[in-house]
Design an enzyme around this catalytic site. Structure first.
Site, short mmCIF file in Angstrom:
data_model
loop_
_atom_site.label_atom_id
_atom_site.label_comp_id
_atom_site.label_asym_id
_atom_site.label_seq_id
_atom_site.Cartn_x
_atom_site.Cartn_y
_atom_site.Cartn_z
N ASP A 255 -1.13 5.67 -5.97
CA ASP A 255 -2.30 6.52 -6.21
C ASP A 255 -1.88 7.58 -7.22
OD1 ASP A 255 -3.66 5.16 -4.20
OD2 ASP A 255 -3.09 6.60 -2.65
N HIS B 201 -0.92 10.44 -2.60
CA HIS B 201 -2.18 9.94 -2.02
C HIS B 201 -3.34 10.87 -2.36
CE1 HIS B 201 -5.18 8.39 0.59
NE2 HIS B 201 -5.11 9.36 1.45
N GLU C 210 1.55 -0.28 -5.08
CA GLU C 210 0.34 0.51 -5.34
C GLU C 210 0.62 2.00 -5.41
OE1 GLU C 210 -3.81 2.04 -3.46
OE2 GLU C 210 -1.88 1.98 -2.39
N GLU D 299 -4.27 3.35 -8.49
CA GLU D 299 -5.61 3.89 -8.18
C GLU D 299 -5.79 5.23 -8.87
OE1 GLU D 299 -8.35 5.73 -4.57
OE2 GLU D 299 -6.60 4.52 -4.04
N HIS E 204 0.83 -1.20 0.00
CA HIS E 204 0.00 0.00 0.00
C HIS E 204 0.87 1.25 0.00
CE1 HIS E 204 -2.82 2.86 2.22
NE2 HIS E 204 -3.50 2.53 1.14
#
Length: 345
Positions: free
Chosen positions: A57, A70, A55, A164, A28
């Protein structure tokens, strides 16, 4: 790494999801418990620790380059406040119903962002990470892809990415749509199929449906414990978790990314995992963190919010429900726990 056997999206699979060889461990924002999040150092460490996926963002710059943060507000995670040349960029915006005053990625070119340095977002909980403040750049998606490919060659393991799309409706509204940009970058990397080492995730629905028309890459519908998608595609995430809602999600997504709390009603398991599997969806809950403040009471150790509790115990409980993967800030613990739970090397 053993990737899930996948058929094309519809995401073209039988209505019941078959068991996987082993759940995947998703780092994450990188190994964000040990390095400032969304930095190449955090991603690189996560790979060293055995993560299957890293991951990022993603948010767009003023010149439409996707970078890893983020949020598009960067006052908390960079040293932008220490740059007098950017003082006038501080402004107030309303994003997905929330009004805040800050500096925003979309008001900076990539060249300008590259003059900034990352800072630890949770310094009181992770003081050790502050040793890296001021040393690490904001990475681009292209740099993250290059890292994953290089480390795949070096390790002999397939290192995937799990991007994401942040606030896609907001960015489209202000003239910086991200769906096609993301798909084009992945296609350039050679990733445009259901067996590519990629998942694309979003808390919104309409952009996932749009991306579903652009690529066969696997899609993950994120779900929060409260509220609903910012694009208003459905009134609530709770409605999406009904059997009818899950079947609708399965028409465009490969799986779900629920809040880990949605797996439980107190200490009793909900039917979410079984219901999702019955609809043909995989389940990748978020986010497993070691600090007491993020843990359910039964897994905490002491009263200090920053003390590390029994994150491994929490992950083991979730694995026992049959989850197909999970997000964690501590991929080394995640990998060790996953391997021990399945008695895998």
């Amino acid at each position: 790494m053993l990737l899930a056997p996948v058929a094309a999206s519809g995401q073209d699979r039988g209505m019941t999801a078959a068991p996987l060889p082993r759940p995947i461990v998703i780092a994450h924002r990188g190994a964000s418990g040990s390095r400032p999040e969304h930095t190449l150092a955090a991603y690189d460490l996560a790979i060293d620790q055995g993560a299957d996926f890293i991951e990022p963002d993603l948010v767009p710059t003023k010149d439409d380059v996707l970078v890893a943060r983020h949020e598009n507000a960067i006052g908390e995670t960079t040293d932008v406040a220490a740059h007098p040349e950017f003082a006038s960029r501080r402004t107030t915006k309303t994003i997905d119903g929330r009004t805040l005053t800050d500096w925003f990625v979309e008001d900076f070119t990539l060249a300008e962002l590259k003059t900034l340095r990352a800072r630890e977002r949770l310094p009181k909980l992770r003081p050790g990470n502050t040793a890296y403040d001021g040393k690490l750049e904001i990475p681009t998606l292209a740099e993250i892809i290059a890292l994953a490919k290089r480390r795949t060659r070096e390790t002999g393991r397939t290192i995937g990415i799990y991007p994401e799309t942040k606030h896609p409706t907001y960015f489209a509204r202000i003239g910086h749509p991200t769906d096609a940009t993301l798909v084009a970058a992945l296609r350039k990397a050679g990733w445009d199929s259901a067996d590519a080492p990629v998942f694309i995730q979003s808390f919104e629905v309409k952009n996932l449906r749009h991306i579903h028309t652009l690529t066969k890459i696997r899609l993950i519908q994120l779900m929060a414990g409260e509220g609903g998608p910012a694009d208003g595609a459905t009134p609530s995430y709770a409605a999406m978790l009904t059997p009818v809602g899950l079947r609708q999600v399965a028409t465009y997504a490969y799986g779900l990314g629920p809040d880990k709390a949605q797996l439980w009603n107190g200490d009793v398991a909900t039917t979410l995992v079984a219901d999702a599997h019955a609809a043909g969806l995989r389940v990748h809950p978020w986010t497993y963190r070691a600090e007491n403040v993020f843990l359910p009471a039964r897994f905490r150790r002491g009263d200090d919010p920053a003390t590390h509790g029994d994150i491994a115990g929490e992950i083991r409980r979730a694995l026992g429900l049959g989850i197909d993967g999970f997000f964690t800030d501590y991929p080394l613990i995640g990998v060790d726990t996953r391997n021990a739970a399945r008695d895998l090397p």
